[in-house]
Design an enzyme around this catalytic site. Structure first.
Site, PDB file in Angstrom:
ATOM      1  N   LYS A  91       0.826  -1.208   0.000  1.00 13.98           N
ATOM      2  CA  LYS A  91       0.000   0.000   0.000  1.00 13.98           C
ATOM      3  C   LYS A  91       0.858   1.256   0.000  1.00 13.98           C
ATOM      4  O   LYS A  91       0.487   2.266  -0.593  1.00 13.98           O
ATOM      5  CB  LYS A  91      -0.963  -0.001   1.192  1.00 13.98           C
ATOM      6  CG  LYS A  91      -2.098  -1.007   1.020  1.00 13.98           C
ATOM      7  CD  LYS A  91      -3.293  -0.661   1.876  1.00 13.98           C
ATOM      8  CE  LYS A  91      -4.447  -1.625   1.596  1.00 13.98           C
ATOM      9  NZ  LYS A  91      -5.583  -1.424   2.491  1.00 13.98           N
ATOM     10  N   LYS A 107     -12.153  -7.013  -7.940  1.00 18.15           N
ATOM     11  CA  LYS A 107     -12.741  -5.776  -8.442  1.00 18.15           C
ATOM     12  C   LYS A 107     -11.749  -4.946  -9.233  1.00 18.15           C
ATOM     13  O   LYS A 107     -12.134  -4.055  -9.975  1.00 18.15           O
ATOM     14  CB  LYS A 107     -13.345  -4.964  -7.288  1.00 18.15           C
ATOM     15  CG  LYS A 107     -12.350  -4.549  -6.213  1.00 18.15           C
ATOM     16  CD  LYS A 107     -13.064  -3.765  -5.117  1.00 18.15           C
ATOM     17  CE  LYS A 107     -12.107  -3.187  -4.099  1.00 18.15           C
ATOM     18  NZ  LYS A 107     -11.556  -4.121  -3.118  1.00 18.15           N
ATOM     19  N   LYS A 110      -7.272 -14.499  -9.584  1.00 13.35           N
ATOM     20  CA  LYS A 110      -8.499 -14.540  -8.804  1.00 13.35           C
ATOM     21  C   LYS A 110      -9.451 -13.437  -9.234  1.00 13.35           C
ATOM     22  O   LYS A 110      -9.011 -12.330  -9.549  1.00 13.35           O
ATOM     23  CB  LYS A 110      -8.145 -14.340  -7.321  1.00 13.35           C
ATOM     24  CG  LYS A 110      -8.527 -15.506  -6.442  1.00 13.35           C
ATOM     25  CD  LYS A 110      -7.988 -15.349  -5.041  1.00 13.35           C
ATOM     26  CE  LYS A 110      -8.903 -14.538  -4.155  1.00 13.35           C
ATOM     27  NZ  LYS A 110      -8.433 -14.554  -2.741  1.00 13.35           N
TER      28      LYS A 110
END
Ligand code: TRP
Length: 332
Positions: free
Chosen positions: A114, A199, A196
């Site tokens: 992140k 979104k 996988k």
């Protein structure tokens, strides 16, 4: 009090739920309440480690709660709450910050990812997030913490922090285990069957609240395989796209792979893909309708998260009192 083992998990309301979340995890949660005393919370405090749009955060927090209920998480049988409603999370989070080492936090791969992604906003919260997560968990003395692979490192750190604290002050915290569920299908992206469903690749991802025509379009464009066979046969190694569609079809219809092969024998992918799309549309329809209905019933939603916060606070407060006493804070 009952003797059920306690299970707790948090979900960040930072994106819309999709078919992979549903078939891989959420769908199985409802049944767990029979065996475990389950707590699920919307981890809104965690989402602000990256910038959020306030109105969107508020809406998504409530939508996610509505969708969980619609997926079968019964608020009468599970404790469903919003993290920021239970102030003990922030309080124990501070305490545990002081028992979590800089070096440990520096090793967290999610922090490193992140920080790389949001280089303009590497704030203190992003760094100390695992201490808050440890507090989320340890407040409820759970036996198990069901999490995906990406969160295992944080649960390991939680165990280390709990053991460190217990080593100094005696047995205050139960040391929880990560829980990797046995059931649940691993659903891959419709247009990249080696990754996988997520979104971050919206064209390969079917969202729970998506319109039927959009779902159909995504299935019609799903990647099948480059072989010339054009035959529905379960062979994940050489036909991963077809295998993924079969896994989805099997998960929503309950049919076995043999039954699916028989059903589509002699038909090509052109027949199979829309059939999977139809089955998914039908499986999601009641969820979408129920979630929409619940979202419109603000009084009901409010009653759910209020009751959840009340129950959670009661349990959390017991742990927090004990901690404050152990570390030498004067009782009020
Ligand atoms: N960190 C988790 C995630 O990003 C969410 C989370 C916050 C959580 N607190 C938790 C998960 C406690 C399990 C237990 O997905």
């Amino acid at each position: 009090m009952d003797e059920k083992k306690v299970m707790l998990s948090g979900i960040q309301p930072s994106g819309d739920l999709h078919l992979g979340n549903y078939l891989g995890a959420i769908r199985n949660w409802g049944a767990r309440a029979e065996e475990f005393d389950c707590y699920y919370f919307m981890a809104d405090m965690h989402t602000i480690t990256v910038r959020q749009e306030p109105a969107a955060l508020r809406r998504r927090t409530l939508e996610q709660l509505a969708q969980y209920i619609a997926c079968g998480l019964d608020p009468e049988k599970n404790t469903l709450f919003i993290q920021s409603h239970v102030h003990q999370h922030a309080e124990l989070g501070w305490v545990l910050n002081c028992y979590t080492m800089f070096g440990e936090l520096s090793r967290m791969t999610q922090f490193k990812d992140k920080a790389a992604k949001h280089a303009e906003n590497i704030n203190g919260g992003l760094f100390t997030y695992p201490a808050l997560m440890a507090a989320d968990i340890l407040l409820y003395q759970p036996d198990f913490v069901p999490v995906g692979d990406d969160q295992k490192q944080h649960v390991e750190l939680t165990r280390d922090v709990a053991q460190r604290f217990n080593g100094i002050y005696g047995d205050v915290f139960k040391v929880p285990e990560p829980y990797i569920p046995k059931t649940g299908a691993r659903i891959m992206s419709l247009n990249a069957p080696d990754t996988k469903m997520s979104k971050s690749i919206p064209e390969g991802c079917v969202f729970l609240m998506e319109k039927p025509e959009d779902i159909q379009r995504k299935f019609k464009r799903a990647i099948t395989d480059s072989d010339t066979e054009n035959c529905v046969r379960y062979d994940p190694a050489s036909k991963p796209g077809v295998a993924n569609l079969m896994a989805i079809y099997s998960a929503v219809t309950g049919k076995t792979y043999e039954a699916i092969e028989a059903e589509f024998a002699g038909m090509g992918y052109g027949k199979f893909k829309p059939a999977v799309g139809d089955a998914v549309v039908e499986a999601l329809r009641p969820i979408r309708e129920e979630a929409t209905r619940i979202m419109a019933d603000k009084a009901y939603l409010e009653s759910v998260y209020r009751a959840g916060a009340e129950k959670a606070s009661y349990v959390a407060e017991k742990t927090l009192r004990k901690v404050y006493k152990k570390i030498g804070f004067v009782a009020r």
